[in-house]
Write a protein that holds these residues in place. Structure first.
Motif, PDB file in Angstrom:
ATOM      1  N   TYR A  89       0.455  -1.233  -0.318  1.00  0.00           N
ATOM      2  CA  TYR A  89      -0.012  -0.021   0.329  1.00  0.00           C
ATOM      3  C   TYR A  89       0.471   1.178  -0.067  1.00  0.00           C
ATOM      4  O   TYR A  89       0.200   2.445  -0.720  1.00  0.00           O
ATOM      5  CB  TYR A  89      -0.694  -0.213   1.268  1.00  0.00           C
ATOM      6  N   HIS A  91       3.868   1.756  -0.970  1.00  0.00           N
ATOM      7  CA  HIS A  91       4.850   1.891  -1.956  1.00  0.00           C
ATOM      8  C   HIS A  91       3.754   2.610  -3.135  1.00  0.00           C
ATOM      9  O   HIS A  91       5.130   3.478  -4.543  1.00  0.00           O
ATOM     10  CB  HIS A  91       5.217   0.437  -2.509  1.00  0.00           C
ATOM     11  N   GLN A  92       2.511   2.251  -3.285  1.00  0.00           N
ATOM     12  CA  GLN A  92       2.420   2.170  -4.331  1.00  0.00           C
ATOM     13  C   GLN A  92       1.213   3.472  -4.323  1.00  0.00           C
ATOM     14  O   GLN A  92       1.162   4.531  -5.350  1.00  0.00           O
ATOM     15  CB  GLN A  92       0.423   0.938  -4.954  1.00  0.00           C
ATOM     16  N   ARG A  95       4.053   6.160  -4.837  1.00  0.00           N
ATOM     17  CA  ARG A  95       4.614   6.338  -6.195  1.00  0.00           C
ATOM     18  C   ARG A  95       3.796   7.188  -7.224  1.00  0.00           C
ATOM     19  O   ARG A  95       3.883   7.633  -8.113  1.00  0.00           O
ATOM     20  CB  ARG A  95       3.898   4.631  -6.801  1.00  0.00           C
ATOM     21  N   LEU A 150      -3.816   5.924  -9.491  1.00  0.00           N
ATOM     22  CA  LEU A 150      -4.348   4.652  -8.536  1.00  0.00           C
ATOM     23  C   LEU A 150      -4.563   2.968  -9.922  1.00  0.00           C
ATOM     24  O   LEU A 150      -4.398   2.194 -10.174  1.00  0.00           O
ATOM     25  CB  LEU A 150      -4.489   4.365  -7.134  1.00  0.00           C
ATOM     26  N   ILE A 153      -2.787   2.416 -12.941  1.00  0.00           N
ATOM     27  CA  ILE A 153      -1.514   1.269 -12.648  1.00  0.00           C
ATOM     28  C   ILE A 153      -2.203   0.250 -12.427  1.00  0.00           C
ATOM     29  O   ILE A 153      -1.381  -1.147 -11.927  1.00  0.00           O
ATOM     30  CB  ILE A 153      -0.195   1.415 -11.472  1.00  0.00           C
ATOM     31  N   PHE A 155      -4.382  -0.612  -9.287  1.00  0.00           N
ATOM     32  CA  PHE A 155      -4.172  -0.770  -8.001  1.00  0.00           C
ATOM     33  C   PHE A 155      -5.806  -1.426  -7.463  1.00  0.00           C
ATOM     34  O   PHE A 155      -5.348  -2.555  -6.614  1.00  0.00           O
ATOM     35  CB  PHE A 155      -3.558   0.652  -7.327  1.00  0.00           C
ATOM     36  N   GLN A 158      -5.626  -5.148  -8.519  1.00  0.00           N
ATOM     37  CA  GLN A 158      -4.990  -6.213  -7.902  1.00  0.00           C
ATOM     38  C   GLN A 158      -4.831  -6.286  -6.257  1.00  0.00           C
ATOM     39  O   GLN A 158      -5.737  -7.355  -5.824  1.00  0.00           O
ATOM     40  CB  GLN A 158      -3.165  -5.179  -7.336  1.00  0.00           C
TER      41      GLN A 158
END
Length: 165
Positions: A89, A91-92, A95, A150, A153, A155, A158
């Motif tokens: 979490y 890290h995302q 990012r 998010l 990408i 997120f 995922q």
């Protein structure tokens, strides 16, 4: 990875549920980083405490005579799993925060969520350079930018897959 976007949509926008999830994770960001750091610094002590202490005696309150060693192993694995989730979490989020183009939005999000200051403290910090309503708007726009990144990408997809397994 199958993306569920509108037809011909190059840059998807986050829906209200995804924006709320982003805001929730951002509010928990500082707490997650503190707990991750604590886990990294004291993992061995946590293991020993789980074995020696009463925490592992009964994971299930119904169980009157539990196997303390087995429960300690389960507890340690649960702590490691939580740590790995927090790493994913944070890290995302970091990012997506790094991809915010507006410098003022980025600074407002950094101060409010990354550094963990309250809304009031953030408003006071930016009082000399921006009005309160501008700071609020920059925070809201920054959250929207992070949520959109998010989504772009993958997120949220995922995250859904992880919890369906």
């Amino acid at each position: 990875m199958a993306m569920v976007w509108g037809q011909g949509e190059l840059f998807p926008t986050a829906n209200e549920k995804e924006i709320q999830r982003t805001k929730f994770l951002l509010k928990k960001y500082k707490e997650m980083t503190i707990l991750m750091q604590d886990f990294e610094n004291y993992e061995e002590e946590l293991k020993q405490t789980a074995v020696d202490g009463e925490t592992a005696r009964r994971i299930d309150q119904e169980d009157l005579h539990a196997d303390k060693t087995a429960n300690a192993a389960i507890l340690i694995e649960k702590q490691r799993w939580v740590y790995q989730q927090y790493r994913f979490y944070t890290h995302q989020l970091r990012r997506a925060w790094g991809l915010i183009l507006d410098v003022e939005e980025k600074r407002a999000i950094e101060y409010r969520y990354i550094q963990g200051y309250s809304r009031k403290e953030t408003l006071l910090f930016f009082r000399h350079s921006m009005s309160d309503s501008t700071v609020r708007r920059k925070i809201d726009d920054g959250v929207m930018s992070i949520a959109n990144t998010l989504k772009l990408i993958g997120f949220f997809e995922q995250e859904i897959k992880k919890f369906q397994m």
